[in-house]
Enzyme design. Structure first.
Site, PDB file in Angstrom:
ATOM      1  N   THR A  59      15.506  46.424 -43.825  1.00  0.00           N
ATOM      2  CA  THR A  59      15.028  47.273 -44.912  1.00  0.00           C
ATOM      3  C   THR A  59      14.293  46.523 -46.025  1.00  0.00           C
ATOM      4  O   THR A  59      13.903  47.128 -47.030  1.00  0.00           O
ATOM      5  CB  THR A  59      16.227  48.007 -45.556  1.00  0.00           C
ATOM      6  OG1 THR A  59      17.188  47.031 -45.984  1.00  0.00           O
ATOM      7  CG2 THR A  59      16.885  48.947 -44.549  1.00  0.00           C
ATOM      8  N   GLU A  60      14.089  45.229 -45.854  1.00  0.00           N
ATOM      9  CA  GLU A  60      13.546  44.419 -46.949  1.00  0.00           C
ATOM     10  C   GLU A  60      12.237  44.955 -47.508  1.00  0.00           C
ATOM     11  O   GLU A  60      12.017  44.946 -48.728  1.00  0.00           O
ATOM     12  CB  GLU A  60      13.372  42.970 -46.485  1.00  0.00           C
ATOM     13  CG  GLU A  60      14.673  42.199 -46.322  1.00  0.00           C
ATOM     14  CD  GLU A  60      15.338  42.418 -44.969  1.00  0.00           C
ATOM     15  OE1 GLU A  60      16.330  41.725 -44.678  1.00  0.00           O
ATOM     16  OE2 GLU A  60      14.872  43.297 -44.200  1.00  0.00           O
ATOM     17  N   VAL A  61      11.325  45.413 -46.615  1.00  0.00           N
ATOM     18  CA  VAL A  61      10.015  45.855 -47.107  1.00  0.00           C
ATOM     19  C   VAL A  61      10.127  47.077 -48.017  1.00  0.00           C
ATOM     20  O   VAL A  61       9.255  47.305 -48.862  1.00  0.00           O
ATOM     21  CB  VAL A  61       9.041  46.159 -45.946  1.00  0.00           C
ATOM     22  CG1 VAL A  61       8.638  44.876 -45.242  1.00  0.00           C
ATOM     23  CG2 VAL A  61       9.631  47.156 -44.966  1.00  0.00           C
TER      24      VAL A  61
END
Length: 261
Positions: A135-137
């Site tokens: 989910t970093e983006v």
């Protein structure tokens, strides 16, 4: 022990290392990363331990970075940010570099750095209810530190999709793309992990060490004379080793090898 954010239980030759911050879904902060690194390092050098099982307590396997830690990190200097990222990198290097088999038991969500932990293990077994996401983006970030292990596990194509969309996917998709090796009902997860550990304990610990080094040495390399010479030397060394001699002798004499438990 005073710090119980990571629990270590050794039963026979199997060390089970359990993330123990269920109230925050076993999310990483600097203390958990340090404690987990130490626990894995200790298991790696413990001559009595032949298999390492990585698990998470509570509903989640590991939710990635702790929100409080992320808020704190937002005020870090560049030097502090790099040091913080290097601590996670070292954890993954320790886990991925253990000379003995590692088994991840994923009972629930594994997000961000949790996917990194799964990717760094040799074998991953997921419960049917487990879910995964990079989910970093969606937070304006990138899964940089975990990327070498994730790309190695699921390949460039699947990495492009899931690192770019940040979408959540289930255990069956994780199985299809190679992130996990088996999916079982949640109530069977620990039992299946114990079965896999027993299978591993039938094998030579020296051969496990050599096999892991072999995989690292040949992965991604062109099949040429240099590689052929390398693997020839590796099997020659294995045949001449104590475990190699014992294994062949036990087979010919129709008896269990000395390492079998």
């Amino acid at each position: 022990m005073a710090d119980d954010t990571v629990l270590v239980a050794i039963e026979g030759a199997v060390a089970t290392v359990t993330l123990n911050r269920p109230e925050v879904h076993n999310a990483f902060d600097d203390a958990l990363i340090a404690r987990l690194t130490d626990a894995l390092s200790d298991a790696g050098v413990n001559a009595d331990v032949r298999v390492v099982v990585l698990a998470g307590r509570g509903k989640s396997f590991c939710a990635g970075a702790d929100l409080a830690h992320m808020k704190k990190a937002a005020g870090f200097s560049e030097v502090e940010n790099i040091a913080d990222a290097q601590a996670l990198a070292r954890l993954l290097m320790v886990l991925g570099g253990l000379p003995k088999p590692t088994v991840a038991l994923v009972q629930g969500p594994a997000y961000g750095g949790g996917v990194g932990l799964v990717s760094a293990c040799d074998i991953a077994i997921a419960a049917e209810r487990a879910s995964f996401a990079l989910t970093e983006v969606r937070l304006g970030l990138i899964p940089a530190v975990i990327s070498p292990f994730v790309v190695r596990a699921i390949g460039e194509s699947h990495s492009r999709r899931f690192m770019l969309t940040g979408e959540r996917f289930g255990a069956e998709t994780a199985l299809r793309i190679g992130l996990v090796h088996e999916v079982v009902p949640g109530e069977d997860l620990e039992a299946r992990g114990a079965e896999v550990a027993r299978m591993l304990l039938q094998c030579s610990p020296d051969a496990h060490r050599r096999a892991k080094a072999l995989i690292d040495a040949v992965a991604g390399r062109p099949i040429d004379e240099t590689l052929a010479d390398d693997v020839a030397h590796r099997i020659a060394a294995a045949r001449a080793s104590d475990d190699g001699k014992e294994g062949i002798a036990a087979f010919l004499e129709k008896r269990p090898p000395r390492w079998r438990v």
